[in-house]
Design an enzyme around this catalytic site. Sequence first.
Site, mmCIF file in Angstrom:
data_model
loop_
_atom_site.group_PDB
_atom_site.id
_atom_site.type_symbol
_atom_site.label_atom_id
_atom_site.label_comp_id
_atom_site.label_asym_id
_atom_site.label_seq_id
_atom_site.Cartn_x
_atom_site.Cartn_y
_atom_site.Cartn_z
ATOM 1 N N GLU A 40 0.856 -1.398 0.056
ATOM 2 C CA GLU A 40 0.177 0.307 0.134
ATOM 3 C C GLU A 40 0.777 0.849 -0.249
ATOM 4 O O GLU A 40 0.371 2.294 0.677
ATOM 5 C CB GLU A 40 -0.853 0.140 0.819
ATOM 6 C CG GLU A 40 -1.887 -1.639 1.668
ATOM 7 C CD GLU A 40 -2.908 -1.199 0.393
ATOM 8 O OE1 GLU A 40 -2.990 0.137 -0.312
ATOM 9 O OE2 GLU A 40 -3.781 -2.602 -0.323
ATOM 10 N N THR A 45 1.172 2.134 -8.589
ATOM 11 C CA THR A 45 0.305 3.179 -8.820
ATOM 12 C C THR A 45 1.837 4.000 -9.788
ATOM 13 O O THR A 45 1.330 4.544 -10.466
ATOM 14 C CB THR A 45 0.352 4.441 -7.554
ATOM 15 O OG1 THR A 45 -0.791 3.817 -6.821
ATOM 16 C CG2 THR A 45 -0.374 5.338 -8.691
ATOM 17 N N ARG A 182 -7.265 -0.618 -7.114
ATOM 18 C CA ARG A 182 -6.112 -1.281 -6.828
ATOM 19 C C ARG A 182 -6.253 -2.795 -6.339
ATOM 20 O O ARG A 182 -6.909 -3.506 -6.769
ATOM 21 C CB ARG A 182 -6.719 -1.286 -5.091
ATOM 22 C CG ARG A 182 -5.623 -2.001 -3.829
ATOM 23 C CD ARG A 182 -4.122 -1.776 -3.720
ATOM 24 N NE ARG A 182 -3.790 -2.834 -2.504
ATOM 25 C CZ ARG A 182 -2.720 -2.776 -3.244
ATOM 26 N NH1 ARG A 182 -2.472 -2.735 -4.027
ATOM 27 N NH2 ARG A 182 -2.081 -4.160 -2.670
ATOM 28 N N ASP A 204 9.248 -4.540 -10.176
ATOM 29 C CA ASP A 204 8.091 -4.027 -8.815
ATOM 30 C C ASP A 204 7.803 -5.373 -8.893
ATOM 31 O O ASP A 204 7.740 -6.343 -9.468
ATOM 32 C CB ASP A 204 6.755 -3.534 -9.653
ATOM 33 C CG ASP A 204 5.876 -3.668 -9.262
ATOM 34 O OD1 ASP A 204 5.797 -2.980 -7.991
ATOM 35 O OD2 ASP A 204 4.547 -3.333 -9.174
ATOM 36 N N GLN A 208 3.660 -6.793 -0.076
ATOM 37 C CA GLN A 208 3.058 -7.936 1.745
ATOM 38 C C GLN A 208 4.014 -8.654 2.706
ATOM 39 O O GLN A 208 5.465 -9.086 1.367
ATOM 40 C CB GLN A 208 2.112 -8.293 1.579
ATOM 41 C CG GLN A 208 1.065 -7.570 1.267
ATOM 42 C CD GLN A 208 0.638 -7.126 0.056
ATOM 43 O OE1 GLN A 208 1.646 -7.215 -0.631
ATOM 44 N NE2 GLN A 208 0.041 -5.864 -0.027
#
Length: 368
Positions: A40, A45, A182, A204, A208
């Site tokens: 997050e 993004t 998301r 990328d 988590q």
Amino acid sequence: MGCAAEKESGTQDRKIEENLKADKQKSGNVVKTLILGTGESGKSTFVKQLRIILDPAYEKGKSGGYSSEERSRYAPVIVQNVYQALANLQDAMDALRIKYERTENSKNIQDYAHQVSSDNLRMSPEDATKIKKIWNDKGIQNAYNKRSEFQLADCCKYFMESLDRIGSHGYTPNNDDIVHCRMKTTGILEYRYNVKGTEFMFIDVGGQRAERRKWIHSFEIVTSVIFLASLSDYDLKLAESKTDENRMRESLKLFEYIANHNAFQSTLIIVFLNKRDLFEEKFSASDFDKHFPEFKEWRKEEGQSKSMESCLQFIEKLYTKKLKNKDNPDQKVIFHKTVATNTSAICDVFNNIKQELIASSLRKAGLL
């Protein structure tokens, strides 16, 4: 014969040296950047923004980035984002014992929350009207204002304020919709772009905890690291933790591990203190001192008043303090405060760091 052999050997050595130089040049032309951060933090993004701003169409003032087919594939994911937000808000209403303003919204939110796991979701204009009523319910707004107490995606408000478009017939997501959408990153994803003759490769990886064991395989091949840290995480709890661990403290621990790892001691590290917009939005309503009491002591030592700017300065200091070898001349650490959902702002930031990324790649290849 001895002289001839020596001459032949010298020629071979020169060829080997030339080949090695060519290989280094080729390697130096590929700018390999690893994008890291906790879940997050805005990594994916940023990657989506790169696809938009590095598309030649963007320079010509067109949207670019994604084909019509790709945009249509994002539509059901965006609807799922809306329904997931409703499910999270419904759970929060129950957990926080908040009453709905209108009882019909209690039933309607349940209907949509149950559809989260459905495939190929679509939203009708009638659905959009119902969901707007749910979103505008005073009870729901009360729960939303307490969002630091439960898990809720940052895109919630953006999509709730775009329901008329999302629920329209033939809805096609625009770039802002795609950027806000998301989708959990799993595994390792690689993206390549050619920018005026220089090839950029961005890697990328999932942020988590369960995904991080896969990162190590990417450490040795990169020439720079972009580490994203969410400024708005200071009052949020880690989703993967059973002990209500603070998200920003988790990010600081991860940065300490990355910045002091042997693989990155001669690597450029660019830190994006991201989500500045969300940080500014919540700063006056959510007391930073409550979550980082050491901020008060730092202000006293520095003679600073409590303000948004002094808080941003303190957060940057928290990250720089994690560098164990601050005098390392081979490792360069640069900070930028960013809003990853703002395309023009990310374009400006990328233009600012582009030469740094290229120079780091050349240094790693021994060409600078």
